[in-house]
Design an enzyme around this catalytic site. Sequence first.
Site, PDB file in Angstrom:
ATOM      1  CE  LYS A   1     128.375  17.986 -24.224  1.00  0.00           C
ATOM      2  NZ  LYS A   1     129.082  16.937 -23.458  1.00  0.00           N
ATOM      3  N   PRO A   2     130.373  14.663 -27.320  1.00  0.00           N
ATOM      4  CG  PRO A   2     132.432  13.529 -27.185  1.00  0.00           C
ATOM      5  CD  PRO A   2     131.779  14.782 -27.742  1.00  0.00           C
TER       6      PRO A   2
ATOM      7  N   GLY B   1     119.644  12.195 -24.368  1.00  0.00           N
ATOM      8  CA  GLY B   1     120.079  12.137 -22.970  1.00  0.00           C
ATOM      9  C   GLY B   1     118.869  12.107 -22.064  1.00  0.00           C
TER      10      GLY B   1
ATOM     11  CB  CYS C   1     116.894   5.310 -24.354  1.00  0.00           C
ATOM     12  SG  CYS C   1     117.029   4.833 -26.082  1.00  0.00           S
TER      13      CYS C   1
ATOM     14  CD1 TRP D   1     126.922   9.068 -19.570  1.00  0.00           C
ATOM     15  CD2 TRP D   1     126.536   6.872 -19.637  1.00  0.00           C
ATOM     16  NE1 TRP D   1     125.980   8.784 -18.605  1.00  0.00           N
ATOM     17  CE2 TRP D   1     125.734   7.434 -18.618  1.00  0.00           C
ATOM     18  CE3 TRP D   1     126.467   5.485 -19.842  1.00  0.00           C
ATOM     19  CZ2 TRP D   1     124.881   6.674 -17.822  1.00  0.00           C
ATOM     20  CZ3 TRP D   1     125.613   4.729 -19.059  1.00  0.00           C
ATOM     21  CH2 TRP D   1     124.836   5.333 -18.060  1.00  0.00           C
TER      22      TRP D   1
ATOM     23  CD  GLU E   1     116.969  10.531 -30.957  1.00  0.00           C
ATOM     24  OE1 GLU E   1     117.340   9.384 -30.680  1.00  0.00           O
ATOM     25  OE2 GLU E   1     117.384  11.171 -31.925  1.00  0.00           O
ATOM     26  CG  LEU E   2     114.268  13.825 -23.965  1.00  0.00           C
ATOM     27  CD1 LEU E   2     113.280  14.802 -23.377  1.00  0.00           C
ATOM     28  CD2 LEU E   2     115.684  14.360 -23.867  1.00  0.00           C
TER      29      LEU E   2
ATOM     30  CD  GLU F   1     115.930   6.296 -18.360  1.00  0.00           C
ATOM     31  OE1 GLU F   1     116.200   7.461 -18.026  1.00  0.00           O
ATOM     32  OE2 GLU F   1     116.101   5.862 -19.502  1.00  0.00           O
TER      33      GLU F   1
HETATM   34  P1  NAD Z   1     122.606  13.392 -19.638  1.00  0.00           P
HETATM   35  O1  NAD Z   1     121.331  14.074 -19.946  1.00  0.00           O
HETATM   36  O2  NAD Z   1     123.203  13.560 -18.294  1.00  0.00           O
HETATM   37  O3  NAD Z   1     123.750  13.859 -20.661  1.00  0.00           O
HETATM   38  C1  NAD Z   1     123.594  13.772 -22.053  1.00  0.00           C
HETATM   39  C2  NAD Z   1     124.567  14.730 -22.723  1.00  0.00           C
HETATM   40  O4  NAD Z   1     124.220  16.075 -22.383  1.00  0.00           O
HETATM   41  C3  NAD Z   1     126.020  14.562 -22.301  1.00  0.00           C
HETATM   42  O5  NAD Z   1     126.847  14.807 -23.410  1.00  0.00           O
HETATM   43  C4  NAD Z   1     126.183  15.660 -21.258  1.00  0.00           C
HETATM   44  O6  NAD Z   1     127.517  16.053 -21.080  1.00  0.00           O
HETATM   45  C5  NAD Z   1     125.361  16.766 -21.871  1.00  0.00           C
HETATM   46  N1  NAD Z   1     124.865  17.794 -20.939  1.00  0.00           N
HETATM   47  C6  NAD Z   1     124.778  17.749 -19.597  1.00  0.00           C
HETATM   48  N2  NAD Z   1     124.214  18.896 -19.124  1.00  0.00           N
HETATM   49  C7  NAD Z   1     123.942  19.672 -20.200  1.00  0.00           C
HETATM   50  C8  NAD Z   1     123.337  20.955 -20.374  1.00  0.00           C
HETATM   51  N3  NAD Z   1     122.901  21.681 -19.335  1.00  0.00           N
HETATM   52  N4  NAD Z   1     123.194  21.429 -21.630  1.00  0.00           N
HETATM   53  C9  NAD Z   1     123.605  20.712 -22.698  1.00  0.00           C
HETATM   54  N5  NAD Z   1     124.180  19.483 -22.595  1.00  0.00           N
HETATM   55  C10 NAD Z   1     124.353  18.977 -21.362  1.00  0.00           C
HETATM   56  O7  NAD Z   1     122.366  11.856 -19.985  1.00  0.00           O
HETATM   57  P2  NAD Z   1     123.342  10.623 -19.729  1.00  0.00           P
HETATM   58  O8  NAD Z   1     123.362  10.316 -18.270  1.00  0.00           O
HETATM   59  O9  NAD Z   1     124.623  10.898 -20.432  1.00  0.00           O
HETATM   60  O10 NAD Z   1     122.563   9.459 -20.531  1.00  0.00           O
HETATM   61  C11 NAD Z   1     121.559   8.698 -19.982  1.00  0.00           C
HETATM   62  C12 NAD Z   1     120.191   9.211 -20.385  1.00  0.00           C
HETATM   63  O11 NAD Z   1     120.090   9.271 -21.804  1.00  0.00           O
HETATM   64  C13 NAD Z   1     119.067   8.294 -19.949  1.00  0.00           C
HETATM   65  O12 NAD Z   1     117.994   9.046 -19.455  1.00  0.00           O
HETATM   66  C14 NAD Z   1     118.667   7.592 -21.237  1.00  0.00           C
HETATM   67  O13 NAD Z   1     117.369   7.063 -21.255  1.00  0.00           O
HETATM   68  C15 NAD Z   1     118.856   8.677 -22.224  1.00  0.00           C
HETATM   69  N6  NAD Z   1     118.982   8.133 -23.585  1.00  0.00           N
HETATM   70  C16 NAD Z   1     117.948   8.336 -24.480  1.00  0.00           C
HETATM   71  C17 NAD Z   1     118.009   7.782 -25.753  1.00  0.00           C
HETATM   72  C18 NAD Z   1     116.916   7.980 -26.771  1.00  0.00           C
HETATM   73  O14 NAD Z   1     117.153   7.765 -27.967  1.00  0.00           O
HETATM   74  N7  NAD Z   1     115.702   8.336 -26.382  1.00  0.00           N
HETATM   75  C19 NAD Z   1     119.119   7.034 -26.117  1.00  0.00           C
HETATM   76  C20 NAD Z   1     120.131   6.842 -25.182  1.00  0.00           C
HETATM   77  C21 NAD Z   1     120.056   7.414 -23.919  1.00  0.00           C
END
Ligand code: NAD
Length: 479
Positions: A165-166, A216, A272, A141, A238-239, A369
């Site tokens: 999927k957003p 994520g 991130c 998000w 990309e985490l 983080e």
């Molecule tokens: P998140 O991991 O909670 O969710 C990311 C996406 O995955 C969302 O669309 C979510 O609905 C989906 N999701 C949730 N559970 C799932 C599952 N079991 N299987 C498949 N999809 C699932 O992350 P967030 O809270 O939305 O975002 C913040 C995180 O993202 C932070 O850790 C941040 O550092 C990371 N991030 C990394 C980068 C990068 O390029 N390395 C960029 C932006 C954000």
Amino acid sequence: MPEDRPAPGREARGGRLPVVDPATGEAFAEAPDQSPQELDAVVERARAAWFGWRSDPPARTAALLAAADAVEAARDDLAPLLTREQGKPLAESRAEVARTAARMRYFAALEPGPVPVADGRPVRSELRWRPLGPVAAIVPWNFPLQLASAKFAPALAAGNTVVLKPSPYTPLATRLLASVLSAALPEGVLTVVTGREPLGARLAAHPGIRHVTFTGSAPTGRAVAAGAAATLARVTLELGGNDAALLLDDVDVERIADRLFWAAFRNCGQVCMAVKRVYAPARRYAEVVEALAERAKSAVVGAGLDPRSQLGPLNNAPQLARVEACTARALADGARAAAGGHRLDRPGYFFAPTVLADVPSGSPVVADEQFGPVLPVLPYTGLDDAVAAANATGFGLGGSVWGTDLDRAEAVAGRLECGTAWINHHAELSLAQPFAGTKESGVGVAGGPWGLYGNLQPFVLHRPLEAEAAPEAGGTAWH
Ligand code: NAD
């Protein structure tokens, strides 16, 4: 504000997903909460559309360029909706839309040409590239459009189709983006699905998907990789990150303070590769804390749609609770709030820009983080200790070194365990540059031609120079 109305025939059979404005804490719209059957139908359409999309590269390029124009033309609809659901200042949303269009143009222009791989035998051997098939793109998000485009632009340019999927927190601008793109892209080439979990988990493990590209958190990344293991689809992850900024003793604090501050606080720290920890030499420590705290106190916090706002709210209630908890814990551990340290007493998910001094290094705000507008500043005496502390994290996304002697700064930057290191700036990348995390920050490479190749399958063709030539005449023929 465009009304969130699904296209005819696409209404969800499942429930609805309320979307909250983080500047008020109130729901203001809904998106479909799509069912497993709807997901199956979308993946099937992506597979059906793939055969046409992959077979005509010039038509594909033209469609992607037209789609990029359409995105730019829709900027005044997309940006306010993005701000409303995400929280960021409108100027940042406008920049995000512009970057989305620019990325589509960049990848549309890349052509993965054949590469000769001759080995001395009387055979013409050539490496060619083929698309993989339907790609699942799952994004968070914090930059809903920009991160979506980092996935769909190279995937589509490579000749794949995409199911995107957003996050359930930010489905609206992505849905609007898909409807804008549908004017230029054939049906089924890019489809957005929205809903609560387990929608993402089902998509990651779907047998019709050949590449899962995910951005994520690390725990979700592990779940995605485990899901994709069922089909052995390719996985790109990309985490998260816990980037350190390491200040050297010759740093010109006044000169770098604005850049350093915004590298940590842009998008309310929800980046991130934001600076998430600052290491300052003990004899410059007070000066660094003071310079950052001054900027935190004067930053204008408010709703993203208010043009005066430099920092918006956090995106969602759990994230606000997480930032609040890790700040409270740091203060209980003995840290001092040089600025902020608390949520703001107003509706919505606002947290005061916070600079923490004297934080014990094991405190979660340093070790984990925080992903919010909270920056711990830590003193060091020996440079080796500072490098070791910067590297003492499971993450390895980015890092930076700040000082006047660039050769010395470069030598220190070379010791950071991360995918990208900057000197005297942080978190800036162009579209042509690769972006890859080490350790628990990721698997695979995004950006530049590397991002395109991540969406392609190598295919090698060996052809004798003459019809009667025996290929085995030249040497070994096994791997
Ligand atoms: P998140 O991991 O909670 O969710 C990311 C996406 O995955 C969302 O669309 C979510 O609905 C989906 N999701 C949730 N559970 C799932 C599952 N079991 N299987 C498949 N999809 C699932 O992350 P967030 O809270 O939305 O975002 C913040 C995180 O993202 C932070 O850790 C941040 O550092 C990371 N991030 C990394 C980068 C990068 O390029 N390395 C960029 C932006 C954000």
